[in-house]
Design a protein around this motif. Structure first.
Motif, PDB file in Angstrom:
ATOM      1  N   LYS A 134       0.939  -1.190  -0.071  1.00  0.00           N
ATOM      2  CA  LYS A 134      -0.017  -0.075   0.034  1.00  0.00           C
ATOM      3  C   LYS A 134       0.887   1.241   0.211  1.00  0.00           C
ATOM      4  O   LYS A 134       1.637   1.437   0.728  1.00  0.00           O
ATOM      5  CB  LYS A 134      -0.889  -0.107   1.310  1.00  0.00           C
ATOM      6  N   ILE A 135       0.748   2.103  -1.056  1.00  0.00           N
ATOM      7  CA  ILE A 135       1.522   3.315  -1.079  1.00  0.00           C
ATOM      8  C   ILE A 135       0.455   4.481  -0.966  1.00  0.00           C
ATOM      9  O   ILE A 135      -0.382   4.682  -1.681  1.00  0.00           O
ATOM     10  CB  ILE A 135       2.332   3.484  -2.471  1.00  0.00           C
ATOM     11  N   LEU A 136       0.952   5.580  -0.195  1.00  0.00           N
ATOM     12  CA  LEU A 136       0.428   6.813   0.011  1.00  0.00           C
ATOM     13  C   LEU A 136       0.973   7.841  -1.021  1.00  0.00           C
ATOM     14  O   LEU A 136       2.536   7.920  -1.089  1.00  0.00           O
ATOM     15  CB  LEU A 136       0.401   7.453   1.461  1.00  0.00           C
ATOM     16  N   VAL A 137       0.456   8.170  -2.138  1.00  0.00           N
ATOM     17  CA  VAL A 137       0.967   8.933  -3.089  1.00  0.00           C
ATOM     18  C   VAL A 137       0.556  10.248  -2.739  1.00  0.00           C
ATOM     19  O   VAL A 137      -0.625  10.767  -2.708  1.00  0.00           O
ATOM     20  CB  VAL A 137       0.596   8.564  -4.447  1.00  0.00           C
ATOM     21  N   LEU A 170      -3.154   2.044  -4.002  1.00  0.00           N
ATOM     22  CA  LEU A 170      -2.773   3.247  -4.150  1.00  0.00           C
ATOM     23  C   LEU A 170      -3.702   4.031  -3.061  1.00  0.00           C
ATOM     24  O   LEU A 170      -4.892   3.943  -3.452  1.00  0.00           O
ATOM     25  CB  LEU A 170      -2.645   3.970  -5.419  1.00  0.00           C
ATOM     26  N   VAL A 171      -3.251   4.824  -2.355  1.00  0.00           N
ATOM     27  CA  VAL A 171      -3.824   5.917  -1.473  1.00  0.00           C
ATOM     28  C   VAL A 171      -3.348   7.241  -1.991  1.00  0.00           C
ATOM     29  O   VAL A 171      -2.367   7.668  -1.723  1.00  0.00           O
ATOM     30  CB  VAL A 171      -3.805   5.660  -0.129  1.00  0.00           C
ATOM     31  N   ARG A 199       2.384  10.765   8.272  1.00  0.00           N
ATOM     32  CA  ARG A 199       1.220  10.909   7.345  1.00  0.00           C
ATOM     33  C   ARG A 199       0.735   9.612   6.765  1.00  0.00           C
ATOM     34  O   ARG A 199      -0.209   9.250   6.686  1.00  0.00           O
ATOM     35  CB  ARG A 199       1.578  11.924   6.207  1.00  0.00           C
ATOM     36  N   GLY A 200       2.028   8.689   6.501  1.00  0.00           N
ATOM     37  CA  GLY A 200       1.601   7.586   5.876  1.00  0.00           C
ATOM     38  C   GLY A 200       0.920   6.518   6.889  1.00  0.00           C
ATOM     39  O   GLY A 200       0.060   5.803   6.484  1.00  0.00           O
ATOM     40  N   ARG A 201       1.512   6.622   7.999  1.00  0.00           N
ATOM     41  CA  ARG A 201       0.960   5.524   8.963  1.00  0.00           C
ATOM     42  C   ARG A 201      -0.446   6.100   9.338  1.00  0.00           C
ATOM     43  O   ARG A 201      -1.563   5.166   9.606  1.00  0.00           O
ATOM     44  CB  ARG A 201       1.807   5.835  10.453  1.00  0.00           C
ATOM     45  N   GLU A 202      -0.775   7.329   9.477  1.00  0.00           N
ATOM     46  CA  GLU A 202      -2.115   7.794   9.887  1.00  0.00           C
ATOM     47  C   GLU A 202      -3.097   7.390   8.561  1.00  0.00           C
ATOM     48  O   GLU A 202      -4.336   7.164   8.756  1.00  0.00           O
ATOM     49  CB  GLU A 202      -2.164   9.256   9.741  1.00  0.00           C
ATOM     50  N   PHE A 237      12.963  17.295 -11.945  1.00  0.00           N
ATOM     51  CA  PHE A 237      12.076  16.738 -10.889  1.00  0.00           C
ATOM     52  C   PHE A 237      12.782  15.616 -10.137  1.00  0.00           C
ATOM     53  O   PHE A 237      13.529  14.978 -10.583  1.00  0.00           O
ATOM     54  CB  PHE A 237      10.565  16.252 -11.350  1.00  0.00           C
ATOM     55  N   ALA A 238      12.387  15.682  -8.878  1.00  0.00           N
ATOM     56  CA  ALA A 238      12.681  14.417  -8.125  1.00  0.00           C
ATOM     57  C   ALA A 238      11.504  13.637  -7.277  1.00  0.00           C
ATOM     58  O   ALA A 238      10.633  14.212  -6.966  1.00  0.00           O
ATOM     59  CB  ALA A 238      13.809  14.870  -6.862  1.00  0.00           C
ATOM     60  N   MET A 239      11.826  12.560  -7.173  1.00  0.00           N
ATOM     61  CA  MET A 239      10.748  11.462  -6.279  1.00  0.00           C
ATOM     62  C   MET A 239      11.519  10.730  -5.379  1.00  0.00           C
ATOM     63  O   MET A 239      12.669  10.380  -5.420  1.00  0.00           O
ATOM     64  CB  MET A 239      10.014  10.660  -7.351  1.00  0.00           C
ATOM     65  N   HIS A 240      10.758  10.623  -4.176  1.00  0.00           N
ATOM     66  CA  HIS A 240      11.436   9.747  -3.075  1.00  0.00           C
ATOM     67  C   HIS A 240      10.353   8.746  -2.261  1.00  0.00           C
ATOM     68  O   HIS A 240       9.092   9.115  -2.340  1.00  0.00           O
ATOM     69  CB  HIS A 240      11.853  10.523  -1.953  1.00  0.00           C
ATOM     70  N   LEU A 241      10.778   7.673  -2.169  1.00  0.00           N
ATOM     71  CA  LEU A 241      10.011   6.621  -1.458  1.00  0.00           C
ATOM     72  C   LEU A 241      10.195   6.502  -0.146  1.00  0.00           C
ATOM     73  O   LEU A 241      11.311   5.980   0.273  1.00  0.00           O
ATOM     74  CB  LEU A 241       9.661   5.414  -2.378  1.00  0.00           C
ATOM     75  N   ILE A 242       9.295   6.627   1.087  1.00  0.00           N
ATOM     76  CA  ILE A 242       9.644   6.677   2.346  1.00  0.00           C
ATOM     77  C   ILE A 242       9.077   5.496   2.841  1.00  0.00           C
ATOM     78  O   ILE A 242       7.798   5.372   2.894  1.00  0.00           O
ATOM     79  CB  ILE A 242       9.164   7.990   2.982  1.00  0.00           C
ATOM     80  N   ARG A 243       9.646   4.688   3.700  1.00  0.00           N
ATOM     81  CA  ARG A 243       9.095   3.670   4.295  1.00  0.00           C
ATOM     82  C   ARG A 243       8.577   4.196   5.884  1.00  0.00           C
ATOM     83  O   ARG A 243       9.034   5.049   6.462  1.00  0.00           O
ATOM     84  CB  ARG A 243      10.172   2.669   5.003  1.00  0.00           C
TER      85      ARG A 243
END
Length: 231
Positions: free
Chosen positions: A46-49, A103-104, A133-136, A168-174
């Motif tokens: 599950k990914i929060l986008v 996706l959320v 925010r992701g945990r929420e 542009f840049a993108m990051h994926l945070i656990r």
């Protein structure tokens, strides 16, 4: 004594030289993107986008813009209206077409994402806020992006006064520990072959024409998502 004439005349030799250089340069393209992942295998579903952010708005007249998540400095520039939304929508479309992640999506009000991160806070604090925010939202990871330049070309496909320029840049945070498990950035100002022969392969693959900013950004998204963690 008669001088022997060369079997190969000068125009033919010159053409052969040019063709050899074309073959050589085709295999020497200069990369304009970077996509990095952690060495460990990370599984998530599950990914929060979060929406892309117009980072240039925060930098003002300062051309050097520090990413609040990774700390890397990018050269800011003009960002066209709707650029952040375009990158967000295209990223979501790619995930829906190529992955089966859950996706959320959280759509901020206009100009409100700075509540999560700002240029003044540390990268650790920014990632901690994103993880929270992701945990929420019940997600395992959070995907966030920043656009630093999105300048439209001036001219047409086969002749421009000024080329498109995108960064542009993108990051994926656990969310469990705020760790970055995938990071990518794309940065390119399209150049003519006369300015940069090492981009020959890329130039030909794009139809030998000048791209719009949206087309340039799409090529960047396709490249960096090649190394996105597989579902």
């Amino acid at each position: 004594m008669l001088e022997k004439k060369s079997i190969i005349n000068r125009p033919t030799a010159r053409l052969s030289y040019i063709l050899c250089m074309v073959v050589l340069l085709y295999g020497c393209q200069t990369p304009v993107y970077v996509s990095e992942a952690t060495s460990e295998q990370v599984k998530f579903k599950k990914i929060l986008v979060l929406p892309f952010n117009d980072a240039a708005k925060k930098s003002g007249d300062n051309m050097d813009n520090r990413c609040p998540v990774c700390g890397q400095v990018f050269m800011s520039g003009e960002v066209a209206d709707g650029a952040a939304k375009f990158l967000t929508d295209q990223s979501l479309a790619w995930f829906k077409e190529h992955t089966d992640y859950d996706l959320v999506f959280e759509r901020f009000r206009e100009g409100s994402p700075s509540a999560l991160y700002s240029a003044n806070q540390t990268t650790v604090a920014a990632k901690k806020a994103l993880a929270e925010r992701g945990r929420e939202r019940g997600a395992e990871v959070v995907l966030v992006g920043f656009v630093y330049r999105f300048k439209e070309r001036i001219g047409k496909g086969y002749g421009v006064e000024s080329p498109a320029s995108v960064a542009f840049a993108m990051h994926l945070i656990r969310v469990t520990d705020g760790r970055t498990i995938w990071s990518a950035h794309f940065e390119e100002t399209q150049k003519s072959l006369g300015d940069n022969l090492f981009q020959l392969g890329s130039f030909l693959s794009r139809g030998g024409r000048w791209l719009t900013a949206e087309e340039l950004a799409l090529s960047g998204l396709e490249k960096i998502f090649e190394k996105f963690p597989k579902s």
